[in-house]
Design a protein around this motif. Structure first.
Motif, short mmCIF file in Angstrom:
data_model
loop_
_atom_site.label_atom_id
_atom_site.label_comp_id
_atom_site.label_asym_id
_atom_site.label_seq_id
_atom_site.Cartn_x
_atom_site.Cartn_y
_atom_site.Cartn_z
N ARG A 188 13.84 14.03 -2.15
CA ARG A 188 13.19 13.34 -0.74
C ARG A 188 13.57 13.98 0.64
O ARG A 188 14.73 14.04 0.94
CB ARG A 188 13.56 11.90 -0.79
N ARG A 189 12.56 14.48 1.33
CA ARG A 189 12.91 14.87 2.80
C ARG A 189 11.75 14.70 3.68
O ARG A 189 10.66 14.33 3.15
CB ARG A 189 13.11 16.48 2.63
N ILE A 190 12.09 14.82 4.91
CA ILE A 190 11.17 14.51 5.99
C ILE A 190 10.82 15.72 6.55
O ILE A 190 9.67 15.80 7.24
CB ILE A 190 11.57 13.68 6.88
N GLU A 191 11.61 16.83 6.33
CA GLU A 191 11.30 18.19 7.13
C GLU A 191 10.45 19.15 6.14
O GLU A 191 10.61 19.02 5.06
CB GLU A 191 12.52 18.80 7.87
N ASN A 192 9.78 20.16 6.63
CA ASN A 192 9.08 21.12 5.98
C ASN A 192 8.11 20.60 4.89
O ASN A 192 8.12 21.00 3.78
CB ASN A 192 10.05 21.99 5.15
N CYS A 193 7.12 19.67 5.39
CA CYS A 193 6.53 19.07 4.41
C CYS A 193 5.01 19.59 4.30
O CYS A 193 4.52 19.32 3.38
CB CYS A 193 6.32 17.32 4.78
N ASN A 194 4.58 20.51 5.23
CA ASN A 194 3.30 21.06 5.13
C ASN A 194 2.32 20.24 4.42
O ASN A 194 1.61 20.45 3.49
CB ASN A 194 3.44 22.29 4.18
N ASN A 231 0.72 -1.15 0.04
CA ASN A 231 0.19 0.14 -0.13
C ASN A 231 0.99 1.30 0.13
O ASN A 231 0.83 1.98 0.82
CB ASN A 231 -0.83 -0.09 1.25
N TRP A 232 1.54 1.37 -1.16
CA TRP A 232 2.35 2.69 -1.33
C TRP A 232 1.38 3.79 -1.98
O TRP A 232 0.89 3.37 -2.97
CB TRP A 232 3.64 2.40 -2.23
N LYS A 233 1.56 5.14 -1.36
CA LYS A 233 0.54 5.86 -2.00
C LYS A 233 1.63 7.37 -2.17
O LYS A 233 1.91 7.81 -1.22
CB LYS A 233 -0.53 6.28 -1.33
N GLU A 234 1.49 7.71 -3.62
CA GLU A 234 2.35 8.87 -3.83
C GLU A 234 1.42 9.99 -4.07
O GLU A 234 0.56 9.92 -5.29
CB GLU A 234 3.37 8.72 -4.80
N LYS A 235 1.07 10.99 -3.34
CA LYS A 235 -0.03 11.95 -3.46
C LYS A 235 0.82 13.07 -4.20
O LYS A 235 1.60 13.61 -3.73
CB LYS A 235 -0.63 12.40 -2.12
N SER A 282 5.52 9.27 4.93
CA SER A 282 7.06 8.59 4.89
C SER A 282 7.96 9.84 4.59
O SER A 282 8.69 10.04 5.56
CB SER A 282 6.99 7.57 3.94
N HIS A 283 7.51 10.50 3.61
CA HIS A 283 8.25 11.57 3.19
C HIS A 283 7.72 12.58 2.24
O HIS A 283 6.63 11.98 1.70
CB HIS A 283 9.98 11.08 2.58
N CYS A 284 8.25 13.69 1.86
CA CYS A 284 7.75 14.42 0.64
C CYS A 284 9.16 14.76 -0.04
O CYS A 284 10.02 14.64 0.24
CB CYS A 284 7.03 15.57 1.35
N GLY A 285 8.59 15.64 -1.16
CA GLY A 285 9.67 16.32 -2.05
C GLY A 285 9.13 16.64 -3.30
O GLY A 285 7.75 17.01 -3.28
N VAL A 286 9.90 16.75 -4.42
CA VAL A 286 9.28 17.07 -5.64
C VAL A 286 10.06 16.29 -6.72
O VAL A 286 10.99 15.65 -6.55
CB VAL A 286 10.13 18.72 -6.00
N ASN A 287 8.90 16.02 -7.55
CA ASN A 287 9.24 15.15 -8.82
C ASN A 287 9.57 16.19 -9.98
O ASN A 287 8.56 17.00 -10.27
CB ASN A 287 8.24 14.29 -9.35
N PHE A 312 4.70 11.12 0.17
CA PHE A 312 4.61 9.45 0.17
C PHE A 312 4.12 8.97 1.35
O PHE A 312 4.78 9.20 2.41
CB PHE A 312 6.00 9.20 -0.30
N TRP A 313 3.17 8.20 0.98
CA TRP A 313 2.59 7.48 2.17
C TRP A 313 2.65 5.92 2.15
O TRP A 313 2.25 5.50 0.93
CB TRP A 313 1.04 7.82 2.27
N VAL A 314 2.84 5.42 3.22
CA VAL A 314 3.07 3.75 3.35
C VAL A 314 2.28 3.28 4.07
O VAL A 314 2.40 3.46 5.47
CB VAL A 314 4.56 3.21 3.57
N LYS A 315 1.21 2.45 3.84
CA LYS A 315 0.43 1.96 4.80
C LYS A 315 -0.53 2.86 5.70
O LYS A 315 -0.90 2.69 6.87
CB LYS A 315 0.78 0.77 5.57
N GLY A 316 -0.83 4.07 5.05
CA GLY A 316 -1.50 5.11 5.71
C GLY A 316 -0.80 5.77 6.67
O GLY A 316 -1.16 6.90 7.46
N ASN A 317 0.59 5.44 6.68
CA ASN A 317 1.45 6.38 7.39
C ASN A 317 2.38 7.45 6.49
O ASN A 317 2.83 6.94 5.68
CB ASN A 317 2.51 5.49 8.37
#
Lengths: 313, 159
Positions: free
Chosen positions: B147-153, B90-94, B122-127, B115-120
């Motif tokens: 890919r980063r975990i900070e400043n994900c808003n 259950n990977w979800k890239e929103k 994971s990280h954010c970023g830009v493609n 990026f969400w894994v099993k509803g949790n």
């Protein structure tokens, strides 16, 4: 200095000569012969398949392969369903690991002929699977010339695949699977892959690390291998690799065909003229490069473990 | 006379604007299709959105020691990972925003994601996508992500 130059020239020339063994002209010869109307669709048990077997035997003879288990024929004959059937097997003995075998195979039978209609009645089976047999023959000639196989190579043309993997099933009962290091099966490599030119896909990709070994060996080339995209078609179980895989052998099938879009599949229109010789020839070269580390004994793919309740059809 | 001229100019401008927007929609559609393939483990759908011979995938990140890392990933490795992913992973890239620029046959899309894994989370970023428009429409030539975990808003605090 001159000696060095000569040596470099020699190396260049010889490596060029090697890579030229597999080319479109050779592939075309095999394809047009095996998919000719004379062979009447190569149905197992028919006159047509007899002709196809004779051609494969004559090529094994010309290339200089040995016979399997010191028989006096390249044929492995048996009967099934009241038919006399035969796989055709040629051997290239390994230089240092002769009792470790790598099988390079393709089925050479097809569907035969339609009855009671006008027009084209012959299922030529150019893609399915004259293309695969062309690969087996070209690889046999390639490896015979290269003389680099530390392991023994068995070049096998299986019969009666279309009737339910009968030839490969029989073959599997005659061997000790523990001595078989890998099964390289080739099916339908005559049409450009859905991943683009110079690509192929491999069935059962995640069932052993065979596919990843091939990908690693192809890294320096401009050819790439992908996992089978048609998982719902269950192709891993539908070709001759399955007969070996169920014995634990890491045996997979290489293919290029766009299975969801191939209008000639199991049709009388599956003829040589619908094939792309570039795709066939480049794919055979890629299989040679990709499987080299297995053939020369440097890599040994992990065994396949089937689940107990896994169906085979 | 002048009035008519300006009228035509204005109509031309509107038409241009409209066709630019249609092109941008087309680019966005190709990128969204790439992610449909990604979520459904459908390598054929993904392959249909990329310019296969030259497609390049790269990732930028920061290692634990603070060093910047650029890691290329062969397309086949990407598909290996994708197809071997367990079906319950259950990977979800929103995709949370699109900025698309087009000049002729070249397009650039700056697409932020979570990026969400099993509803949790994971990280954010830009493609960052580069696309080329050939005979068979827009195709992705390169994809570089951060890919980063900070400043994900987080736009979507719930799954």
């Amino acid at each position: 200095m001159i000696k060095k130059l000569l040596l470099i020239l020699l190396v260049c020339f010889s490596s060029k000569a090697h890579s030229q063994i597999i080319n479109e002209k050779l592939v075309e010869k095999h394809l047009t012969t095996l998919a000719d109307d004379q062979m009447e669709g190569r149905k197992a048990g028919s006159q047509g398949i007899e002709m196809a077997a004779k051609y494969i035997e004559s090529e094994f003879e010309r290339i200089g392969l040995d016979k399997f288990e010191s028989q006096n024929s390249f044929r492995q004959s048996f009967s099934s369903k009241d038919m006399s059937l035969f796989n055709v097997i040629g051997v290239l003995e390994g230089k240092s690991k002769a009792d470790e075998y790598v099988i390079i195979s393709a089925h050479y039978d097809h569907l035969g002929m339609k009855t009671g209609e006008k027009g084209d009645l012959i299922f030529n089976g150019a893609n399915d699977n004259a293309s695969g047999v062309s690969a087996v023959l070209a690889l046999a000639e390639h490896y015979k010339t290269q003389n680099i196989n530390e392991r023994s190579l068995l070049f096998v043309a299986f019969t009666a695949e279309e009737m339910g993997l009968i030839g490969s099933n029989y073959f599997g009962k005659q061997i000790n699977p523990e001595n078989i290091i890998a099964g390289i099966n080739i099916e339908m490599i005559g049409k450009e892959s859905p991943f683009g030119p110079k690509t192929a896909w491999l069935t059962g990709f995640d069932r052993s690390d065979f596919g990843q070994i091939i990908q690693k060996n192809l890294e320096e080339s401009d050819y790439s291998l992908y996992p089978d995209p048609y998982v719902n078609f269950r192709l891993f179980f539908r070709s001759d690799n399955a007969s070996l895989a169920r014995l634990g052998v890491p045996a997979h099938t290489f293919s290029t065909s766009p299975m969801d879009k191939d209008l000639d599949y199991h049709k009388v229109s599956d003829e040589t003229k619908t094939l792309d010789l570039f795709t066939v020839s480049e794919t055979i070269k890629a299989i040679a490069i990709g499987t080299l580390s297995i053939v020369n004994g440097n890599d040994t793919p992990s065994r396949i473990v089937m689940k107990k309740d896994e169906p085979f059809k | 006379m002048k009035k008519i001229f300006f009228c035509f100019m204005f109509l031309g401008f509107l038409f241009n604007l409209n066709s630019q927007n249609l092109e941008k929609e087309e680019v966005q559609r190709v990128i969204e299709k790439f992610f449909i393939g990604f979520h459904e483990k459908d390598s054929l759908t993904i392959a249909s959105t990329v310019y296969s011979i030259d497609f390049k995938l790269l990732s930028t990140s920061t290692a634990q020691d603070g060093k910047a890392v650029l890691s290329p990933m062969p397309f086949y490795s990407f598909l290996n990972v994708l197809l071997q992913r367990p079906s319950d992973a259950n990977w979800k890239e929103k995709l949370t925003g699109f900025e698309i620029k087009i000049d002729g046959k070249l397009a650039n899309a700056w697409v932020s994601y979570e990026f969400w894994v099993k509803g949790n989370f994971s990280h954010c970023g830009v493609n960052s996508f580069n696309l080329f428009k050939g005979d068979d429409g827009w195709k992705i030539v390169t994809l570089i992500d951060s890919r980063r975990i900070e400043n994900c808003n987080l736009n979507s605090l719930t799954n």
